[in-house]
Design an enzyme around this catalytic site. Structure first.
Site, PDB file in Angstrom:
ATOM      1  N   ILE A   1       0.866  -1.115  -0.117  1.00  0.00           N
ATOM      2  CA  ILE A   1      -0.055   0.019   0.047  1.00  0.00           C
ATOM      3  C   ILE A   1       0.900   1.188  -0.172  1.00  0.00           C
ATOM      4  O   ILE A   1       0.723   2.035  -0.928  1.00  0.00           O
ATOM      5  CB  ILE A   1      -0.991   0.010   1.251  1.00  0.00           C
ATOM      6  CG1 ILE A   1      -1.676  -1.211   1.314  1.00  0.00           C
ATOM      7  CG2 ILE A   1      -1.818   1.374   1.205  1.00  0.00           C
ATOM      8  CD1 ILE A   1      -2.923  -1.235   2.318  1.00  0.00           C
ATOM      9  N   ALA A   2       1.802   1.302   0.943  1.00  0.00           N
ATOM     10  CA  ALA A   2       2.750   2.463   1.128  1.00  0.00           C
ATOM     11  C   ALA A   2       4.115   2.315   1.840  1.00  0.00           C
ATOM     12  O   ALA A   2       4.114   1.189   2.325  1.00  0.00           O
ATOM     13  CB  ALA A   2       1.914   3.650   1.788  1.00  0.00           C
ATOM     14  N   THR A   3       4.929   3.050   1.636  1.00  0.00           N
ATOM     15  CA  THR A   3       6.185   2.912   2.193  1.00  0.00           C
ATOM     16  C   THR A   3       6.525   4.149   2.915  1.00  0.00           C
ATOM     17  O   THR A   3       6.471   5.188   2.320  1.00  0.00           O
ATOM     18  CB  THR A   3       7.210   2.766   1.248  1.00  0.00           C
ATOM     19  OG1 THR A   3       7.111   1.479   0.370  1.00  0.00           O
ATOM     20  CG2 THR A   3       8.779   2.463   1.764  1.00  0.00           C
ATOM     21  N   GLY A   4       6.932   4.039   4.229  1.00  0.00           N
ATOM     22  CA  GLY A   4       7.300   5.131   5.225  1.00  0.00           C
ATOM     23  C   GLY A   4       8.798   5.145   5.574  1.00  0.00           C
ATOM     24  O   GLY A   4       9.591   4.459   4.835  1.00  0.00           O
TER      25      GLY A   4
ATOM     26  N   MET B   1      10.053   4.147   8.427  1.00  0.00           N
ATOM     27  CA  MET B   1      10.686   3.178   9.246  1.00  0.00           C
ATOM     28  C   MET B   1       9.972   1.848   8.443  1.00  0.00           C
ATOM     29  O   MET B   1      10.673   0.800   8.837  1.00  0.00           O
ATOM     30  CB  MET B   1       9.967   3.346  10.556  1.00  0.00           C
ATOM     31  CG  MET B   1      10.752   4.481  11.353  1.00  0.00           C
ATOM     32  SD  MET B   1      10.175   4.258  13.278  1.00  0.00           S
ATOM     33  CE  MET B   1       8.469   4.341  13.171  1.00  0.00           C
TER      34      MET B   1
ATOM     35  N   GLN C   1       6.997  -0.601   5.829  1.00  0.00           N
ATOM     36  CA  GLN C   1       5.952  -0.648   4.742  1.00  0.00           C
ATOM     37  C   GLN C   1       4.627  -1.246   5.094  1.00  0.00           C
ATOM     38  O   GLN C   1       4.644  -2.058   6.156  1.00  0.00           O
ATOM     39  CB  GLN C   1       6.700  -1.797   3.774  1.00  0.00           C
ATOM     40  CG  GLN C   1       8.079  -1.457   3.001  1.00  0.00           C
ATOM     41  CD  GLN C   1       8.711  -2.708   2.213  1.00  0.00           C
ATOM     42  OE1 GLN C   1       8.236  -3.593   2.302  1.00  0.00           O
ATOM     43  NE2 GLN C   1       9.347  -2.155   1.303  1.00  0.00           N
ATOM     44  N   VAL C   2       3.711  -0.740   4.536  1.00  0.00           N
ATOM     45  CA  VAL C   2       2.356  -0.903   4.966  1.00  0.00           C
ATOM     46  C   VAL C   2       1.749  -1.924   3.803  1.00  0.00           C
ATOM     47  O   VAL C   2       1.705  -1.459   2.535  1.00  0.00           O
ATOM     48  CB  VAL C   2       1.498   0.360   5.002  1.00  0.00           C
ATOM     49  CG1 VAL C   2      -0.012  -0.163   5.416  1.00  0.00           C
ATOM     50  CG2 VAL C   2       1.892   1.140   6.199  1.00  0.00           C
TER      51      VAL C   2
ATOM     52  N   LYS D   1       1.959  -3.452   8.858  1.00  0.00           N
ATOM     53  CA  LYS D   1       3.127  -2.769   8.850  1.00  0.00           C
ATOM     54  C   LYS D   1       4.324  -3.500   9.180  1.00  0.00           C
ATOM     55  O   LYS D   1       4.293  -3.868  10.191  1.00  0.00           O
ATOM     56  CB  LYS D   1       2.926  -1.572   9.770  1.00  0.00           C
ATOM     57  CG  LYS D   1       3.964  -0.338   9.602  1.00  0.00           C
ATOM     58  CD  LYS D   1       3.523   0.865  10.426  1.00  0.00           C
ATOM     59  CE  LYS D   1       4.683   2.079  10.368  1.00  0.00           C
ATOM     60  NZ  LYS D   1       4.364   3.155  11.135  1.00  0.00           N
TER      61      LYS D   1
ATOM     62  N   ASP E   1       2.972  13.928  14.605  1.00  0.00           N
ATOM     63  CA  ASP E   1       3.159  13.898  13.064  1.00  0.00           C
ATOM     64  C   ASP E   1       1.658  13.885  12.561  1.00  0.00           C
ATOM     65  O   ASP E   1       1.586  13.114  11.503  1.00  0.00           O
ATOM     66  CB  ASP E   1       3.924  12.650  12.818  1.00  0.00           C
ATOM     67  CG  ASP E   1       4.427  12.763  11.277  1.00  0.00           C
ATOM     68  OD1 ASP E   1       4.645  13.820  10.733  1.00  0.00           O
ATOM     69  OD2 ASP E   1       4.582  11.565  10.590  1.00  0.00           O
TER      70      ASP E   1
END
Length: 495
Positions: free
Chosen positions: A19-22, A24, A26-27, A42, A137
């Site tokens: 879904i997404a990468t942050g 810290m 990955q989701v 996550k 955040d």
């Protein structure tokens, strides 16, 4: 362990699609094979495996999210660690990030869409703050909006959140968060509080209203410094005035000038949504007059304006009649005004003439005094002589200061209090004198019993004339109001 589609964690959670990468982790979109439901997983990134610092952050995020229960906060289902990598299993929220919706509307979103989202976001933050958790955040990327379900939202990613009872995970002075949504106190390396989340909420609201952030720059450091030093640009006049006022309150540089809680923000938004007049409150120290307080931090009014406006307008006419100047909002670091209970603050000035502080105090004193004791000389100072305002200003200000100081000192002292039109010491002396007079009159009229008077008189006579105590000696007789024979002539009265 290599993170890829088809990987099954602990024999239960299967990864399906990224879904997404942050920063810290990955989701992933996944499936809980035991409960047969879709979940969001996550996973800590591979390069941070066995890194104790990042593992602590994942554990903190799991604890924070598990402690929260709110419809607008993504729920946590499970946490685990496998081969040095942590993972969190969360609720899979429908919708898409708010940042994508803002990008599709560069001119801003309609208010009817913005207000419900902000209310839910404020309520979610209030639920976290009530548990002692600060998000740190808050940004559109961490807000998921379901446009198909009446724009319901969920806030996610408590990865850098901090609890009030947890140990520090960052060194002192290290900045955590995204620069575009960083509060001034965070940018200066101070600890984030619930008011820091309210500042970030104001940035999100500003971006939703106009389609862009209030502060931009070529680097993260430049943006962070703009958060500290620059004022946000004014919002368009077409936006609801109460909504504009609320957003500017949230963006106040001093935390004490922001709304006191996320719940207060939600209540104001709900009042705007109902078409009612909201009640604006902040965490600042209250002042004597509500109209003297500038809630936004940009248009100061009241006593500060009068103190400046009086000196600026004195050359042109009577003091206080010129345009009012503006000054900053009072915060906890500023001195308190008069409390309204008769106590004043004494300002000393030199013998050569009143100082600027004395002149400002003199110009603002008539506004603080009650209508029962106005200064009659103030209007007449410049009414007849418009050109003499500058020459007579210092003397008049000095006299007014001395008069006001005397009045305030008299009202604030114990001896200056009035009882039945008299000062307190005079009233006490009058009571004592009245008691003494009444006692003397009562004694002279015989109303007060004096049992020891005869014995004392006999003892005194015996000491002064011992011969009178012999048997057969004739003693003086006392009588009241009639004559008596005592061997030495007729005597009357009391002897």
């Amino acid at each position: 362990m290599r993170t890829e589609a088809g990987l099954v964690l602990e024999g239960r959670y299967e990864l399906r699609s990224l879904i997404a990468t942050g920063g810290m982790g990955q989701v992933w979109r996944g499936v809980d094979t035991e409960l047969d439901r879709e979940v969001a997983i996550k996973v800590l990134r591979e390069e941070y495996a066995f890194d104790e610092g990042f593992l602590k952050r994942f554990r903190a995020e799991a604890r924070h999210t598990a402690a929260l229960s709110h419809d607008a906060i993504a729920a946590l289902y499970d946490y685990g660690e496998l081969e040095g990598r942590a993972y969190i299993v969360m609720e899979l929220c429908p919708g898409r990030p708010l940042s994508e919706i803002i990008e599709e509307n560069p001119g801003g979103l309609p208010e009817r869409r913005i207000i419900p989202v902000l209310i839910d976001l404020a309520r979610a933050l209030d639920a976290a703050h009530s548990k002692g958790v600060v998000h740190r955040d808050v940004k559109p990327e961490n807000v998921l909006v379901d446009e198909k379900n009446d724009w319901s939202m969920k806030i996610t990613d408590f990865g850098i959140a901090r609890s009030s009872d947890q140990a520090r995970l960052t060194k002192t002075g290290l900045v955590m968060g995204t620069a575009q949504y960083l509060s001034p106190e965070q940018a200066m390396g101070k600890q984030a509080t619930s008011l820091s989340d309210i500042y970030a909420l104001g940035i999100v609201a500003y971006e939703m209203l106009v389609g862009h952030r209030p502060f931009t720059g070529s680097s993260q450091v430049e943006i962070a410094m703009a958060q500290v030093k620059k004022q946000p640009p004014e919002l368009p006049s077409g936006i609801h005035p109460d909504l504009r006022r609320l957003v500017m309150m949230c963006l106040a540089k001093a935390p004490a000038n922001r709304p006191r809680s996320a719940a207060a923000v939600a209540r104001i938004l709900e009042a705007i949504q109902r078409g009612e007049e909201p009640r604006f409150t902040t965490g600042a120290i209250p002042v004597t007059h509500v109209e003297d307080h500038d809630w936004t931090g940009e248009n100061p009014t009241g006593s500060a304006a009068r103190s400046r406006g009086g000196s600026a307008a004195s050359p042109a006419g009577s003091p206080g009649t010129g345009p009012q100047a503006t000054g900053p909002t009072r915060t906890a670091a500023m001195p308190l005004p008069l409390s309204g209970r008769g106590r004043g603050i004494r300002h000393r000035s030199g013998a050569s003439g009143p100082s600027a502080l004395s002149a400002s105090s003199a110009s603002s004193a008539p506004a603080l005094r009650s209508a029962a004791s106005p200064s009659p000389a103030a209007p007449a100072a410049g009414a007849g002589r418009p050109g003499a305002g500058a020459a007579a200003g210092p003397d008049q200000a000095g006299r007014r200061e001395r008069t006001d100081r005397t009045e305030r000192t008299s009202r604030g002292s114990v001896t200056g209090r009035k009882v039945m039109g008299m000062s307190l010491p005079g009233f006490v002396l009058l009571l004592i004198l009245l008691v003494v007079v009444l006692a003397a009159v009562a004694g002279g009229m015989g109303w007060l019993p004096v049992p020891a008077a005869g014995a004392a008189q006999g003892a005194a006579v015996g000491l002064l004339a011992p011969g009178l105590n012999r048997p057969g000696a004739e003693r003086p007789r006392t009588t009241m109001g009639r004559s008596a024979r005592s061997g030495h002539g007729t005597r009357t009265g009391v002897e």
